[in-house]
Scaffold this motif. Structure first.
Motif, mmCIF file in Angstrom:
data_model
loop_
_atom_site.group_PDB
_atom_site.id
_atom_site.type_symbol
_atom_site.label_atom_id
_atom_site.label_comp_id
_atom_site.label_asym_id
_atom_site.label_seq_id
_atom_site.Cartn_x
_atom_site.Cartn_y
_atom_site.Cartn_z
ATOM 1 N N ASP A 24 0.782 -1.236 0.000
ATOM 2 C CA ASP A 24 0.000 0.000 0.000
ATOM 3 C C ASP A 24 0.812 1.284 0.000
ATOM 4 O O ASP A 24 0.237 2.364 -0.123
ATOM 5 C CB ASP A 24 -0.915 0.027 1.229
ATOM 6 C CG ASP A 24 -1.909 -1.119 1.237
ATOM 7 O OD1 ASP A 24 -2.357 -1.529 0.147
ATOM 8 O OD2 ASP A 24 -2.226 -1.622 2.327
ATOM 9 N N LEU A 25 2.148 1.208 0.179
ATOM 10 C CA LEU A 25 2.943 2.424 0.339
ATOM 11 C C LEU A 25 4.200 2.429 -0.526
ATOM 12 O O LEU A 25 4.813 1.390 -0.752
ATOM 13 C CB LEU A 25 3.379 2.581 1.803
ATOM 14 C CG LEU A 25 2.273 2.770 2.829
ATOM 15 C CD1 LEU A 25 2.852 2.716 4.235
ATOM 16 C CD2 LEU A 25 1.535 4.075 2.599
ATOM 17 N N LEU A 36 6.559 9.247 2.492
ATOM 18 C CA LEU A 36 5.853 7.974 2.468
ATOM 19 C C LEU A 36 4.430 8.270 2.005
ATOM 20 O O LEU A 36 3.731 9.076 2.626
ATOM 21 C CB LEU A 36 5.858 7.372 3.868
ATOM 22 C CG LEU A 36 5.488 5.910 4.025
ATOM 23 C CD1 LEU A 36 6.417 5.018 3.215
ATOM 24 C CD2 LEU A 36 5.525 5.525 5.486
ATOM 25 N N ALA A 38 0.765 6.814 -0.551
ATOM 26 C CA ALA A 38 0.009 5.689 -1.101
ATOM 27 C C ALA A 38 0.706 5.154 -2.343
ATOM 28 O O ALA A 38 1.275 5.918 -3.131
ATOM 29 C CB ALA A 38 -1.408 6.136 -1.448
ATOM 30 N N ARG A 86 -2.903 10.063 -0.684
ATOM 31 C CA ARG A 86 -2.631 9.923 0.751
ATOM 32 C C ARG A 86 -1.126 10.027 0.987
ATOM 33 O O ARG A 86 -0.337 9.230 0.494
ATOM 34 C CB ARG A 86 -3.149 8.589 1.268
ATOM 35 C CG ARG A 86 -2.962 8.419 2.773
ATOM 36 C CD ARG A 86 -3.694 7.199 3.279
ATOM 37 N NE ARG A 86 -3.173 5.970 2.716
ATOM 38 C CZ ARG A 86 -2.398 5.107 3.381
ATOM 39 N NH1 ARG A 86 -2.086 5.332 4.628
ATOM 40 N NH2 ARG A 86 -1.970 4.013 2.791
ATOM 41 N N VAL A 88 1.500 9.865 3.968
ATOM 42 C CA VAL A 88 1.546 9.363 5.334
ATOM 43 C C VAL A 88 2.517 10.161 6.184
ATOM 44 O O VAL A 88 2.213 10.532 7.311
ATOM 45 C CB VAL A 88 1.928 7.860 5.341
ATOM 46 C CG1 VAL A 88 2.051 7.329 6.756
ATOM 47 C CG2 VAL A 88 0.919 7.061 4.552
#
Length: 100
Positions: A24-25, A36, A38, A86, A88
């Motif tokens: 997912d990252l 970091l 998506a 996204r 993080v």
């Protein structure tokens, strides 16, 4: 995976690098900056491990439909309408006004 002007590190030029760290990252490395984010574009799930990165402007462009996102806050800057990317974490924090 890379775009934009190379950055200097210890006298040597370095290109931005995108590494898949989990399903997912991705980790985007631009000189001393690391972000970091998506692993998939929010538009049509393009794999960002193959993205172009502009390390000077802190932007990432999806290889699928060329949506471009700001790596400081995930805002879509161009391309098809979609959600934000996204983001993080970002290290170190950018200096005030650096991402304009």
């Amino acid at each position: 995976m890379t775009a934009g002007a190379p950055q200097l590190r210890g006298g040597a030029r370095t290109e931005p690098v995108v590494r898949q760290v989990t399903e997912d990252l991705v980790l985007v490395e631009m000189g001393d900056r690391k972000v970091l984010a998506a692993a998939r574009c929010p538009h049509r799930q393009g794999k960002l491990k193959f993205a172009r990165v502009d390390g000077e402007r802190l932007r990432i462009t999806c290889p699928l439909h060329h949506s471009t996102f700001d790596l400081t806050d995930g805002a879509r800057l161009s391309g098809p309408k979609c959600d934000t990317l996204r983001v993080v974490d970002a290290l170190p924090d950018p200096p005030p006004g650096a991402a304009s």
